[in-house]
Design an enzyme around this catalytic site. Sequence first.
Site, PDB file in Angstrom:
ATOM      1  N   LYS A 109       0.817  -0.966  -0.166  1.00 14.81           N
ATOM      2  CA  LYS A 109       0.055   0.011  -0.084  1.00 14.81           C
ATOM      3  C   LYS A 109       0.949   1.283  -0.215  1.00 14.81           C
ATOM      4  O   LYS A 109       1.788   1.314   1.075  1.00 14.81           O
ATOM      5  CB  LYS A 109      -0.921   0.029   1.215  1.00 14.81           C
ATOM      6  CG  LYS A 109      -1.620   1.460   1.365  1.00 14.81           C
ATOM      7  CD  LYS A 109      -2.506   1.329   2.453  1.00 14.81           C
ATOM      8  CE  LYS A 109      -3.061   2.710   2.820  1.00 14.81           C
ATOM      9  NZ  LYS A 109      -3.532   3.081   4.262  1.00 14.81           N
ATOM     10  N   ALA A 196      -9.814   5.212   5.182  1.00 12.70           N
ATOM     11  CA  ALA A 196      -9.498   6.429   5.945  1.00 12.70           C
ATOM     12  C   ALA A 196     -10.696   7.235   6.237  1.00 12.70           C
ATOM     13  O   ALA A 196     -11.611   7.193   5.347  1.00 12.70           O
ATOM     14  CB  ALA A 196      -8.593   7.546   5.537  1.00 12.70           C
ATOM     15  N   THR A 219      -8.625   3.100  13.156  1.00  9.91           N
ATOM     16  CA  THR A 219      -8.812   3.732  14.284  1.00  9.91           C
ATOM     17  C   THR A 219     -10.350   3.652  14.675  1.00  9.91           C
ATOM     18  O   THR A 219     -10.338   3.420  16.052  1.00  9.91           O
ATOM     19  CB  THR A 219      -8.529   5.252  13.984  1.00  9.91           C
ATOM     20  OG1 THR A 219      -7.341   5.621  13.493  1.00  9.91           O
ATOM     21  CG2 THR A 219      -8.893   6.104  15.259  1.00  9.91           C
TER      22      THR A 219
END
Length: 267
Positions: A109, A196, A219
């Site tokens: 990535k 994200a 996250t």
Amino acid sequence: MAQLEQCGGTSSDSWVVAGRTFHSRLIVGTGKYRDYQENADAAEAAGAEMVTVAVRRVNLTDPNEPMLVDYLKPDRFTFLPNTAGCFTGEDAVRTLRLAREAGDWNLVKLEVLSDPETLYPDMVETLRALEMLVADGFDVMVYASDDPVMARRLEDAGAAAIMPLGAPIGSGLGLQNKLNLRLIAEQAGVPVLVDAGIGTPSDAAIAMELGCDAVLLNTAIAEAQDPIGMARAMKLAVEAGRLAYLSGRMPTRKYGSASSPEHGKIS
């Protein structure tokens, strides 16, 4: 009907990147967890088959310290080395070459960041680094802005997958530009993964409903009060969003439309 029954995370509903087949459409990260054991438990709860690894921030080689590979086994998960923390094309290329030497990883990535505040990708540097990596034989999944024009350029340059952001990394703001994400997914000839900005399972479900092939997040699970429970919730959300996309949503209407038929009603 058979296609719909096969969806939902079973072996029949798969996607392919760089010749590799995956059945889970949820990719999880390996940062911000309390320890590697919690990370491994979350990855299992998410049903993930691929985990992304920040090469600069995770211990992969020092046996004197806890090592990620002792908890997330390479024979169970596909490791996706990433270039988190890189701000130039050269730095990103150097990082991935070192990762290939350390673990023989070729599927990678790429992310080249513009600044430490927003963590938005620098697309000029990203495109330049992509061209160098493709020439070096890497299969490159690319973190990108949500720009359909740039997505086409990345694909033309040899990207194995396009990974447009939903919102800034780690923000949990959810999908800020659903129109562009849909356009990127519709035009792409390679897999498209939202990467994200996911904060809740509903964000992940919407990404799949837009036609994306998979979702990458970290996250939203790692910083949840119950990471294992949130990992399960994200798994179900991705499966539900995928099934909804395959099923085809109802058309939107300007005015109400009665659910009950008009004919045969009692006057």
